[in-house]
Enzyme design. Structure first.
Site, mmCIF file in Angstrom:
data_model
loop_
_atom_site.group_PDB
_atom_site.id
_atom_site.type_symbol
_atom_site.label_atom_id
_atom_site.label_comp_id
_atom_site.label_asym_id
_atom_site.label_seq_id
_atom_site.Cartn_x
_atom_site.Cartn_y
_atom_site.Cartn_z
ATOM 1 N N LYS A 247 -1.526 -2.155 1.176
ATOM 2 C CA LYS A 247 -2.512 -3.233 1.024
ATOM 3 C C LYS A 247 -3.902 -2.604 1.105
ATOM 4 O O LYS A 247 -4.266 -2.044 2.132
ATOM 5 C CB LYS A 247 -2.323 -4.284 2.127
ATOM 6 C CG LYS A 247 -3.459 -5.331 2.194
ATOM 7 C CD LYS A 247 -3.202 -6.417 3.248
ATOM 8 C CE LYS A 247 -4.425 -7.345 3.417
ATOM 9 N NZ LYS A 247 -4.236 -8.389 4.443
ATOM 10 N N LYS A 259 -13.213 -16.791 6.958
ATOM 11 C CA LYS A 259 -13.003 -16.388 8.356
ATOM 12 C C LYS A 259 -14.226 -16.769 9.180
ATOM 13 O O LYS A 259 -15.350 -16.634 8.701
ATOM 14 C CB LYS A 259 -12.822 -14.870 8.436
ATOM 15 C CG LYS A 259 -11.473 -14.365 7.979
ATOM 16 C CD LYS A 259 -11.338 -12.877 8.235
ATOM 17 C CE LYS A 259 -10.047 -12.321 7.664
ATOM 18 N NZ LYS A 259 -8.841 -12.802 8.361
ATOM 19 N N ASP A 270 -9.209 -3.809 6.312
ATOM 20 C CA ASP A 270 -8.068 -4.434 5.634
ATOM 21 C C ASP A 270 -7.539 -3.574 4.479
ATOM 22 O O ASP A 270 -6.565 -3.927 3.836
ATOM 23 C CB ASP A 270 -8.469 -5.829 5.133
ATOM 24 C CG ASP A 270 -7.330 -6.834 5.238
ATOM 25 O OD1 ASP A 270 -6.368 -6.559 5.986
ATOM 26 O OD2 ASP A 270 -7.390 -7.874 4.558
ATOM 27 N N ARG A 333 -0.555 -10.837 1.187
ATOM 28 C CA ARG A 333 0.814 -11.042 0.688
ATOM 29 C C ARG A 333 0.822 -11.358 -0.803
ATOM 30 O O ARG A 333 1.786 -11.053 -1.503
ATOM 31 C CB ARG A 333 1.503 -12.135 1.517
ATOM 32 C CG ARG A 333 0.794 -13.451 1.483
ATOM 33 C CD ARG A 333 1.297 -14.395 2.569
ATOM 34 N NE ARG A 333 0.728 -14.099 3.890
ATOM 35 C CZ ARG A 333 1.002 -14.785 4.986
ATOM 36 N NH1 ARG A 333 1.851 -15.801 4.952
ATOM 37 N NH2 ARG A 333 0.451 -14.465 6.136
#
Ligand code: BES
Ligand code: ZN
Ligand code: ZN
Length: 484
Positions: A247, A259, A270, A333
């Site tokens: 990812k 967020k 991330d 995802r």
């Protein structure tokens, strides 16, 4: 910082300073010359405790029980002390024990290189490391002497994996304005030019052709266009074929499901799964392991804007499944769904592993320092757990179950991108991914959620503040085992 081996006993090596490990609080060992002074100083020999005697040019460091993990963090503690002194030439003994001599040498070398890491890209005054050379003496410790050839190979592998971990740390620590998808692709490209790795980069046009619509939706509101990177290490007659998927969210603002401010800071991390895949590819190509490895990275930025993808959208992923978006912050995802499908289309692998900072829930469940390992089958999960343990990383299994699976049901599409329960978020994310694993790969796949250890805002063990390079050591260790 150069690290070398010698057969010369530690007391005969010429150096500016000796590092001496106090093993199991045994102050009577012949290596320990300052027994009285140590007692006077209050040094107890606790794990990672250090004591520097400037007049004697000796640095003592405690190791409570002799094992790889303890030697690694003790070596890291020692080198951190030395970085703030002016000692250049250091000597240290190798502290081999009976069961696995080279494991101690590997751990020590890793600890020295990982502990010496500093990220100073954005500091206007950069510190220069005083330490030029470290000589490790293979003088016998408990009556076990070592084979120089085996030790040289161990030292080399340790250097490669530790430097690859630092390479990953650098990528993760780099700010989102300096490291965005096309920069990740450039890093991969440079890696290929310096090695025998093959590199393919898919740009938006190709991503559309490949029907990676879930990934493209996440990427839509960013001024930085997405990339999918494919690196390949292809030796002749490989012992196994392994695919890795990372990812690579170069920034995760959460998208329209924005967020809150305090959760957004550190979201440059991330991209840690993708950065780990780049580091792993660098290491295995330098080791030239007789195993075929493919590294895929989904490099995307998740932003807000008039053309952002939305909660309520339905996306059609590469494998044809439709996804109801209920939260744009569950973007990893979506990206992985497409990259996993692409990886399986391109390569029929013996093992498929993905690395991702996928859920805050994983951090809540197992803490900051441990990765969560998931999958349909026990074999790939156990391989990961075992490799993590011997490499000095922490990982634990999180089991899927059919009750949590139901919480991903959608009334209007094949699946929702979030579950309808607030509990078990790491597992439901993993089960979402399993929908994008085809039957051929079902029992060959494991998902590793590195959201906790990838980026921690304090020093821990051999890791610095910030990026740790989580996943690199554990996967390289696993690949080394498969290559044996
Ligand atoms: N990148 C985050 C997960 C994360 C959280 C990584 C903390 C590192 C530290 C991921 O994209 C995310 O935002 N996940 C959501 C999922 C939720 C919306 C179902 C989360 O964990 O809150
Ligand atoms: Zn998110
Ligand atoms: Zn994310």
């Amino acid at each position: 910082m150069h690290i070398e081996l010698t057969n010369t006993p530690i007391d005969n090596i010429k150096s500016d300073l000796k590092v001496i490990m106090v093993i199991e609080k045994d102050f009577s060992h012949s290596f320990i010359h300052d027994k009285k002074l140590l007692k006077k100083s209050g040094f107890k020999g606790d794990q990672d405790e250090t004591m520097l005697f400037l007049e004697h040019d000796r640095l003592y460091v405690g190791v409570e029980k002799i094992n790889s993990a303890n030697i690694r963090t003790a070596a890291a503690s020692a080198i951190r002390i030395l970085l703030s002194t002016h000692y250049s030439y250091i000597s240290i003994a190798s502290y081999m024990n009976s069961q696995n001599c080279t494991a101690m040498l590997r751990a020590m070398t890793e600890g020295l290189i990982l502990g010496a890491y500093r990220f100073e890209t954005y500091k206007s005054k950069k510190r220069i490391s005083p330490v030029k050379k470290i000589t490790i003496s293979l003088e016998e410790y408990h009556g076990y002497s070592l084979d120089m050839d085996i030790c040289t190979r161990t030292l080399n592998h340790a250097k490669i994996v530790a430097n690859a971990t630092n390479f990953t740390r650098d990528i993760v620590n780099t700010t989102p304005d300096d490291c965005y998808p096309s920069v990740m692709a450039q890093i991969a490209d440079t890696l290929c030019n310096e090695s025998r790795l093959e590199c393919t980069v898919l740009k938006p046009k190709e991503l559309k052709k490949e029907k990676m619509n879930a990934l493209l939706a996440v990427a839509r509101a960013s001024r930085h266009r997405p990339r999918v990177i494919h690196l390949a290490h292809k030796p002749e007659n490989p012992k196994a074929i392994v695919s890795l998927v990372g990812k690579g969210l170069t920034y995760d603002s959460g998208g329209l499901s924005l967020k809150p401010g305090e959760y957004m800071v550190t979201m440059k991390s991330d991209k840690s799964g993708g950065a780990a895949v780049l580091g792993i590819m660098k290491a295995i190509s330098e080791m030239n392991l007789p195993i075929e490895v493919h590294g895929f990275v989904g490099a995307v930025e998740n932003m807000i804007g008039g053309n952002a993808y939305k909660p309520d959208d339905v996306l059609k992923a590469k494998n044809g499944k439709t996804i109801e978006v209920r939260n744009t912050d569950a973007e990893g995802r979506l990206v992985l769904a497409d990259v996993l499908a692409y990886a399986q289309q391109e390569v029929k692998a013996d093992y498929l592993f993905d690395l991702a900072t996928l859920t805050g829930a994983c951090v809540v469940g197992v803490g900051n320092y441990t990765s969560g390992v998931m999958g349909n089958s026990d074999t790939p999960k156990s391989l990961i757990i075992e490799a993590a343990q011997s490499s000095g990383e922490l990982a634990t299994k999180l089991d899927f179950n059919r009750y949590l699976k139901k919480t991903l049901k959608s009334e209007i599409a094949d699946i929702c991108n979030i579950s309808n329960t607030r509990y078990g978020g790491a597992i439901t994310a993993g089960m979402f991914l399993s929908e994008f694993i085809d039957d051929d790969h079902k029992d060959k796949w494991a998902h590793i959620d590195i959201a906790g250890p990838a980026f921690v805002e304090h020093e821990w063990g051999e890791n610095p503040y910030g990026a740790s390079g989580a996943g690199v050591r554990m996967i390289v260790r696993l690949l080394e085992k498969l290559a044996k």
